[in-house]
Design a protein around this motif. Structure first.
Motif, PDB file in Angstrom:
ATOM      1  N   PRO A 169      -1.999  19.897  -9.604  1.00  0.00           N
ATOM      2  CA  PRO A 169      -2.361  19.879  -8.182  1.00  0.00           C
ATOM      3  C   PRO A 169      -2.078  18.516  -7.548  1.00  0.00           C
ATOM      4  N   HIS A 170      -2.015  18.504  -6.221  1.00  0.00           N
ATOM      5  CA  HIS A 170      -1.736  17.282  -5.473  1.00  0.00           C
ATOM      6  C   HIS A 170      -3.032  16.700  -4.895  1.00  0.00           C
ATOM      7  N   TYR A 171      -3.016  15.400  -4.685  1.00  0.00           N
ATOM      8  CA  TYR A 171      -4.226  14.690  -4.269  1.00  0.00           C
ATOM      9  C   TYR A 171      -4.385  14.711  -2.752  1.00  0.00           C
ATOM     10  N   PRO A 172      -5.622  14.706  -2.261  1.00  0.00           N
ATOM     11  CA  PRO A 172      -5.855  14.837  -0.819  1.00  0.00           C
ATOM     12  C   PRO A 172      -5.436  13.597  -0.037  1.00  0.00           C
ATOM     13  N   ALA A 173      -4.898  13.818   1.154  1.00  0.00           N
ATOM     14  CA  ALA A 173      -4.461  12.711   2.014  1.00  0.00           C
ATOM     15  C   ALA A 173      -5.625  11.793   2.364  1.00  0.00           C
ATOM     16  N   ALA A 174      -6.832  12.346   2.482  1.00  0.00           N
ATOM     17  CA  ALA A 174      -7.994  11.531   2.855  1.00  0.00           C
ATOM     18  C   ALA A 174      -8.258  10.417   1.848  1.00  0.00           C
ATOM     19  N   LEU A 175      -7.941  10.649   0.579  1.00  0.00           N
ATOM     20  CA  LEU A 175      -8.120   9.620  -0.443  1.00  0.00           C
ATOM     21  C   LEU A 175      -7.250   8.405  -0.140  1.00  0.00           C
ATOM     22  N   PHE A 176      -6.011   8.631   0.246  1.00  0.00           N
ATOM     23  CA  PHE A 176      -5.091   7.528   0.490  1.00  0.00           C
ATOM     24  C   PHE A 176      -5.404   6.821   1.816  1.00  0.00           C
ATOM     25  N   ASP A 177      -5.902   7.559   2.785  1.00  0.00           N
ATOM     26  CA  ASP A 177      -6.388   6.913   4.008  1.00  0.00           C
ATOM     27  C   ASP A 177      -7.510   5.935   3.681  1.00  0.00           C
ATOM     28  N   TRP A 178      -8.414   6.365   2.828  1.00  0.00           N
ATOM     29  CA  TRP A 178      -9.546   5.517   2.446  1.00  0.00           C
ATOM     30  C   TRP A 178      -9.080   4.286   1.677  1.00  0.00           C
ATOM     31  N   LEU A 179      -8.163   4.468   0.746  1.00  0.00           N
ATOM     32  CA  LEU A 179      -7.630   3.336  -0.006  1.00  0.00           C
ATOM     33  C   LEU A 179      -6.962   2.329   0.921  1.00  0.00           C
ATOM     34  N   SER A 180      -6.179   2.814   1.857  1.00  0.00           N
ATOM     35  CA  SER A 180      -5.487   1.912   2.781  1.00  0.00           C
ATOM     36  C   SER A 180      -6.468   1.083   3.602  1.00  0.00           C
ATOM     37  N   ARG A 181      -7.543   1.706   4.027  1.00  0.00           N
ATOM     38  CA  ARG A 181      -8.528   0.973   4.838  1.00  0.00           C
ATOM     39  C   ARG A 181      -9.201  -0.137   4.051  1.00  0.00           C
ATOM     40  N   HIS A 182      -9.241  -0.026   2.722  1.00  0.00           N
ATOM     41  CA  HIS A 182      -9.904  -1.028   1.894  1.00  0.00           C
ATOM     42  C   HIS A 182      -8.933  -2.046   1.301  1.00  0.00           C
ATOM     43  N   CYS A 183      -7.662  -1.970   1.687  1.00  0.00           N
ATOM     44  CA  CYS A 183      -6.686  -2.960   1.244  1.00  0.00           C
ATOM     45  C   CYS A 183      -6.569  -4.069   2.282  1.00  0.00           C
ATOM     46  N   ARG A 184      -6.608  -5.301   1.818  1.00  0.00           N
ATOM     47  CA  ARG A 184      -6.486  -6.452   2.716  1.00  0.00           C
ATOM     48  C   ARG A 184      -5.080  -6.549   3.291  1.00  0.00           C
ATOM     49  N   ASP A 185      -4.072  -6.367   2.438  1.00  0.00           N
ATOM     50  CA  ASP A 185      -2.674  -6.393   2.853  1.00  0.00           C
ATOM     51  C   ASP A 185      -1.992  -5.112   2.406  1.00  0.00           C
ATOM     52  N   HIS A 186      -0.817  -4.854   2.976  1.00  0.00           N
ATOM     53  CA  HIS A 186      -0.118  -3.591   2.715  1.00  0.00           C
ATOM     54  C   HIS A 186       1.352  -3.833   2.416  1.00  0.00           C
ATOM     55  N   GLN A 187       1.618  -4.865   1.598  1.00  0.00           N
ATOM     56  CA  GLN A 187       3.000  -5.191   1.262  1.00  0.00           C
ATOM     57  C   GLN A 187       3.500  -4.407   0.050  1.00  0.00           C
ATOM     58  N   ARG A 188       2.770  -4.457  -1.073  1.00  0.00           N
ATOM     59  CA  ARG A 188       3.264  -3.861  -2.318  1.00  0.00           C
ATOM     60  C   ARG A 188       2.144  -3.105  -3.028  1.00  0.00           C
ATOM     61  N   ALA A 189       2.451  -1.875  -3.405  1.00  0.00           N
ATOM     62  CA  ALA A 189       1.511  -1.053  -4.160  1.00  0.00           C
ATOM     63  C   ALA A 189       2.196  -0.531  -5.413  1.00  0.00           C
ATOM     64  N   LEU A 190       1.407  -0.323  -6.463  1.00  0.00           N
ATOM     65  CA  LEU A 190       1.914   0.195  -7.734  1.00  0.00           C
ATOM     66  C   LEU A 190       1.110   1.422  -8.141  1.00  0.00           C
ATOM     67  N   ASP A 191       1.831   2.511  -8.413  1.00  0.00           N
ATOM     68  CA  ASP A 191       1.238   3.694  -9.035  1.00  0.00           C
ATOM     69  C   ASP A 191       1.540   3.590 -10.521  1.00  0.00           C
ATOM     70  N   LEU A 192       0.527   3.262 -11.302  1.00  0.00           N
ATOM     71  CA  LEU A 192       0.700   2.959 -12.722  1.00  0.00           C
ATOM     72  C   LEU A 192       0.401   4.207 -13.547  1.00  0.00           C
ATOM     73  N   ALA A 193       1.250   4.487 -14.539  1.00  0.00           N
ATOM     74  CA  ALA A 193       1.214   5.757 -15.268  1.00  0.00           C
ATOM     75  C   ALA A 193       1.379   6.900 -14.267  1.00  0.00           C
ATOM     76  N   CYS A 194       2.461   6.802 -13.511  1.00  0.00           N
ATOM     77  CA  CYS A 194       2.660   7.637 -12.315  1.00  0.00           C
ATOM     78  C   CYS A 194       2.991   9.090 -12.617  1.00  0.00           C
ATOM     79  N   GLY A 195       3.366   9.414 -13.876  1.00  0.00           N
ATOM     80  CA  GLY A 195       3.778  10.784 -14.147  1.00  0.00           C
ATOM     81  C   GLY A 195       4.975  11.164 -13.306  1.00  0.00           C
ATOM     82  N   ASN A 196       4.897  12.299 -12.632  1.00  0.00           N
ATOM     83  CA  ASN A 196       6.016  12.739 -11.791  1.00  0.00           C
ATOM     84  C   ASN A 196       5.862  12.321 -10.338  1.00  0.00           C
ATOM     85  N   GLY A 197       4.959  11.386 -10.078  1.00  0.00           N
ATOM     86  CA  GLY A 197       4.888  10.785  -8.749  1.00  0.00           C
ATOM     87  C   GLY A 197       3.996  11.481  -7.747  1.00  0.00           C
TER      88      GLY A 197
END
Length: 249
Positions: free
Chosen positions: A20-48
């Motif tokens: 299954p795919h993850y909800p968009a609301a999760l990523f909205d929340w993560l973005s709001r708690h990031c100080r900067d938005h230059q580089r992000a890493l999805d670690l052990a990303c599987g199929n993305g």
């Protein structure tokens, strides 16, 4: 490649099709708690599955996995750069990331070496977030069958680390200031064949099959089919998400 990577490598295509795919609301929340938005890493990303959500929020998105099969299954995702590496040894500069996420994988490598690498990679104030989901919920007829399959048939076949998923990651200690997250859940509408395809992606199913020489999901299908019934071809499937989130000082 360790055993867990081999298991996910062997059925990378099924993983891409049936997980299954993850909800968009999760990523909205993560973005709001990031100080900067230059580089992000999805670690052990599987199929993305998590990677594909991140380019909306970050200038550059990196995605890493130890399984070449999983990376091939990811294909090309606009705005995401994929590469092969172990979770504990990343070919990236110190203090170069604003966000690191680990989706449904932290339990395979959550130890001091991994968290030391996360601390090295994150900028001061950078955000770390790992999440997991365990058993799905469908209805009162199907849930007991899937629960018994998970806890009884496959009991001795889960690789080490799976218990952390059942604990909702509450047993994992991280060296960062913890942030409490709101409640998130995955929801999907599935046909019956999607359910059985998903069950076959479980690592314990593959280990059971290798030992016994037959597919345990096929043996469960008659009971699942009867419980599914003919009246509703599509069912709502739901998984609560459990988050472990912290900020690097």
């Amino acid at each position: 490649m360790n055993e867990v990577s081999q298991l996910f490598d062997a059925r990378a295509g099924a993983y891409a099709s049936f997980r299954p795919h993850y909800p968009a609301a999760l990523f909205d929340w993560l973005s709001r708690h990031c100080r900067d938005h230059q580089r992000a890493l999805d670690l052990a990303c599987g199929n993305g599955q998590a990677s594909q959500r991140l380019p909306r929020y970050f200038t550059r998105v990196l995605a890493s996995d130890a399984s070449l099969g999983q990376l091939r299954a990811a294909g090309t995702i606009p705005g995401v750069s994929f590469y092969a590496a172990s979770a504990e040894t990343q070919p990236l500069a110190d203090a170069s990331l604003d966000l690191i996420v680990v989706a449904q994988a932290l339990h395979w490598f959550a130890g001091p070496a991994f968290f030391a690498e996360v601390a090295r990679l994150l900028k001061p104030g950078g955000l770390f977030c790992a999440w997991c989901y365990s058993l799905m919920s469908i209805d009162e007829r199907l849930d007991p069958l899937i629960d018994a399959f998970y806890r009884e048939t496959l009991k001795d076949y889960w690789p080490q680390g799976r218990a952390s998923v059942d604990a909702g990651y509450r047993d994992i200690q991280m060296p960062f200031a913890r942030i409490e997250a709101p409640t998130f859940a995955i929801e999907a509408h599935w046909h019956f064949d999607h359910l059985t395809g998903y069950l076959r992606t479980w690592s314990a199913v593959q280990r059971w099959e290798r030992q016994h020489g037959r597919d345990p999901v096929s043996e469960l299908i008659p009971q699942l089919r009867q419980a599914w019934g003919d009246g509703e071809p599509v069912r709502l499937v739901r998984w609560p998400l459990h988050l472990l989130t912290g900020i690097r000082n």
